[in-house]
Write an enzyme that holds these catalytic residues in place. Structure first.
Site, PDB file in Angstrom:
ATOM      1  N   PHE A  10      47.129  36.699  36.680  1.00 55.73           N
ATOM      2  CA  PHE A  10      46.437  37.967  36.593  1.00 55.73           C
ATOM      3  C   PHE A  10      46.567  38.742  37.906  1.00 55.73           C
ATOM      4  O   PHE A  10      46.462  38.177  38.994  1.00 55.73           O
ATOM      5  CB  PHE A  10      44.957  37.705  36.273  1.00 55.73           C
ATOM      6  CG  PHE A  10      44.110  38.937  36.177  1.00 55.73           C
ATOM      7  CD1 PHE A  10      43.201  39.259  37.178  1.00 55.73           C
ATOM      8  CD2 PHE A  10      44.201  39.774  35.075  1.00 55.73           C
ATOM      9  CE1 PHE A  10      42.395  40.395  37.086  1.00 55.73           C
ATOM     10  CE2 PHE A  10      43.408  40.914  34.980  1.00 55.73           C
ATOM     11  CZ  PHE A  10      42.503  41.218  35.982  1.00 55.73           C
ATOM     12  N   ASN A  18      35.328  36.815  38.631  1.00 55.64           N
ATOM     13  CA  ASN A  18      35.798  37.941  37.832  1.00 55.64           C
ATOM     14  C   ASN A  18      36.397  37.329  36.563  1.00 55.64           C
ATOM     15  O   ASN A  18      37.607  37.162  36.466  1.00 55.64           O
ATOM     16  CB  ASN A  18      36.842  38.755  38.602  1.00 55.64           C
ATOM     17  CG  ASN A  18      37.414  39.907  37.765  1.00 55.64           C
ATOM     18  OD1 ASN A  18      36.795  40.343  36.797  1.00 55.64           O
ATOM     19  ND2 ASN A  18      38.585  40.405  38.134  1.00 55.64           N
ATOM     20  N   PRO A  19      35.537  36.932  35.616  1.00 52.02           N
ATOM     21  CA  PRO A  19      36.024  36.200  34.447  1.00 52.02           C
ATOM     22  C   PRO A  19      36.599  37.175  33.427  1.00 52.02           C
ATOM     23  O   PRO A  19      36.325  38.374  33.497  1.00 52.02           O
ATOM     24  CB  PRO A  19      34.744  35.561  33.910  1.00 52.02           C
ATOM     25  CG  PRO A  19      33.682  36.576  34.214  1.00 52.02           C
ATOM     26  CD  PRO A  19      34.100  37.230  35.502  1.00 52.02           C
TER      27      PRO A  19
END
Lengths: 371, 228
Positions: free
Chosen positions: A170, A273-274
């Site tokens: 990510f 920051n899921p």
């Protein structure tokens, strides 16, 4: 009218000394890196790719060939106009031009030569970190496949860091930059020795938050950075080492709190920051995100709240009294829901639950303390 | 730079009608913005010893950021994980004064924010004036810091002279401009009050481009020759 790859293709001179560049697995193995497979089997340890700007400049091309490529790339970017923006809120040509500049910057050994691209028919040779053929391929992928720019250059500039990222990991977002400030704010007022304790970054991805926080902790502070994805764990380790933080940041591959039993009740801070995007929204995302970034890092279930709730439920037992937490969310709706959820926790575990907005004025973070 | 995120999108501008701040490059109709530099309604910065007078430049980064709007971010949609559109350029509009600063050179928004904020401080120093009491004028410490050591009113406690690259220079520049405005642009008058020769003060003004431009702008508006 699309500009095709074949029109402008030229040959570049062959690489000077072909040398495979791979990341030494030793650096990863030196980390207390607990993975599902034994750490002595190299084949299961993913090797992070070297970002473009760190690759040795073993290729070369003439300025005029480079200029041809550049003109082709600009024309391709220009042909996009606002088509991406209109279809899925993707980038327009002006953003693509900017990305192209950055691609050139990372590709040239000597970026100060960029102004000289203006001179045609210059047979002077310049050294590149990537072959010209590959540059054509990369930009083609950017425009035709909407491959994220950061995956082209293998890095993202975030806060005052340059973090390696690659397909499967990510890409850290600018909104998340604020997370580090939230923590440093708490540490400035810290009366509970939080700065010298154990912190945890859950779902670390490239390691962005962990590395940002590591630099504001006290000298005895340390961070455990957790990610389910072994590739992310490897990339995070690479990034941590690049900043000399391998002794402060411990990477653990695993799921959320699963590998953290040893620090239960002892943590000074839990940050995350899921994935928080509602599943149904994923298909409507701009292609760079929806079609290229790992779904694992984006999909938060039906309301996007699955993992956030899991974190809320698990954090109380992980934090020591006075410990701090901060979670990034999808926006106002999730923030308000979570604040309410945390404040009405039957065990009254938390206090000072707050919502903090990002720089666009969107409520973005939920923070608070363990009673 | 935390909690800055809770910045105000709009600060009610009580008692101020149209404060259109012209760019300081604007010739002729020069209207410096006289502010009391706090959130109250006074347009004239007078004594009022009871109210705590706050200089915008004395605010911390967080506090200053809280008074700004960041225009670039408005149209983004949900942002966060949804989005990968690197508009790293940052444009800060300081709402109480209308002063705008921007930065776009870096690939990181964070760095551009820091640059824009630093530029904003410089611009606020250049554009926001406070009135000065000439009768009992005593140069504030931040002004003394930017004066050369030969200034007769500068004691050794002030420390070494700080230059334009020092982050505190903006504060000194602001105080110097306040004085220059108060003496109607006369460098010789200002020099006297600062214990310097006219030449020495001239040289100081010329040592920084933005300071020079601000002083010359004002002098020209008063029908005086620009410093060279």
């Amino acid at each position: 009218m699309r500009v095709s790859l074949t029109r402008a293709c030229r040959f570049y001179t062959s690489p000077i000394t072909p040398k495979p560049s791979f990341f030494s697995p030793r650096a990863i193995l030196n980390q207390p890196f607990s993975s599902s497979s034994s750490s002595s089997s190299h084949s299961s340890t993913p090797k992070p790719k070297t970002p473009l700007f760190l690759k040795p400049p073993k290729y070369s091309a003439t300025l005029s060939d480079l200029k041809k490529w550049h003109n082709w790339a600009k024309a391709l970017a220009s042909s996009v106009r606002s088509t991406f923006a209109d279809s899925d809120n993707g980038p327009d040509s002006s953003i693509l031009f900017r990305e192209l500049n950055w691609l050139v910057e990372d590709s040239l050994e000597d970026p100060s030569l960029i102004p000289q691209l203006g001179f045609q028919n210059n047979s002077q040779s310049v050294r590149l970190r990537i072959g010209l053929d590959e540059l054509y391929g990369l930009w083609k992928q950017r425009i035709e496949k909407r491959k994220p720019f950061q995956y082209l250059v293998g890095c993202e500039h975030w806060r005052d860091l340059v973090l390696s990222v690659e397909e499967g990991v990510f890409i850290p977002r600018p909104e998340t930059e604020l997370m580090v400030d939230l923590v440093s704010d708490v540490l400035v007022r810290d009366n509970d020795g939080l700065r010298d304790g154990f912190w945890v970054d859950l779902g670390t991805g490239s390691g962005a938050i962990a590395i940002g926080i590591a630099r504001v902790l006290g000298s005895k502070g340390s961070i455990i950075a957790v990610d389910l994805n072994p590739l992310a764990a490897a990339v995070a380790a690479f990034n941590a080492q690049r900043y000399g933080l391998q002794d402060i940041i411990e990477i653990r591959q695993g799921s959320w709190f699963g590998k953290l039993k040893d620090v239960e009740g002892k943590l000074s801070g839990v940050v995350s920051n899921p994935p928080y995007i509602p599943s149904d929204d994923i298909s409507g995302l701009q292609a760079e995100v929806g079609k290229h970034e790992p779904r694992l890092a984006l999909d938060g279930g039906v309301d996007g709240l699955d993992y956030l709730l899991h974190l809320c439920n698990g954090t109380a037992s992980m934090l020591k009294p006075g410990g701090f937490f901060a979670f990034e969310t999808n926006g106002e709706k999730q923030c308000k829901f979570l604040k309410n959820y945390l404040e009405n926790d039957s065990a009254c575990s938390f206090c000072n639950v707050s919502i903090v907005s990002d720089f666009a004025g969107i409520q973005r973070f939920v923070t608070g303390f363990r009673q | 730079m935390a909690l800055a995120a809770q910045f105000l999108l709009r600060i009610p501008q009580l008692g101020r009608k149209n404060i259109n701040f012209p760019s300081y490059k604007h010739r002729g109709n020069y209207q410096p913005l006289f502010l009391s530099c706090n959130y109250s309604t006074n347009d004239n910065c007078s004594s009022t010893s009871s109210s705590k007078k706050k200089n915008y430049l004395e605010l911390t980064d967080d506090e200053l950021l809280r008074e700004c709007e960041m225009d670039t971010y408005k149209s983004s949609g949900p942002g966060g994980q949804h989005r990968n559109k690197r508009e790293s350029a940052v444009r800060l509009k300081h709402v109480p004064t209308g002063v705008i600063a921007q930065a776009a050179e870096d690939r990181s928004q964070h760095k551009n924010r820091a640059s824009a904020l630093s530029r904003l401080r410089t611009l606020l120093a250049l554009k926001v004036r406070s009135s000065v009491n000439l009768d009992a004028y005593s140069p504030p410490p931040q002004l003394l810091q930017i004066l050369p050591p030969k200034s007769t009113i500068r004691s050794s406690e002030v420390g070494p002279q700080i230059g334009p690259n020092n982050p505190k220079f903006a504060l000194g520049m602001q105080a110097l401009l306040d004085l220059i405005f108060a003496v109607e642009g006369s460098v010789s008058e200002a020099a006297k009050l600062l214990g310097l020769s006219t030449g020495a003060l001239s040289r100081l003004i010329l040592s920084d481009d933005s300071l020079r431009m601000a002083v010359n702008e004002f002098r020209t508006s008063k029908g005086m020759k620009p410093l060279k």
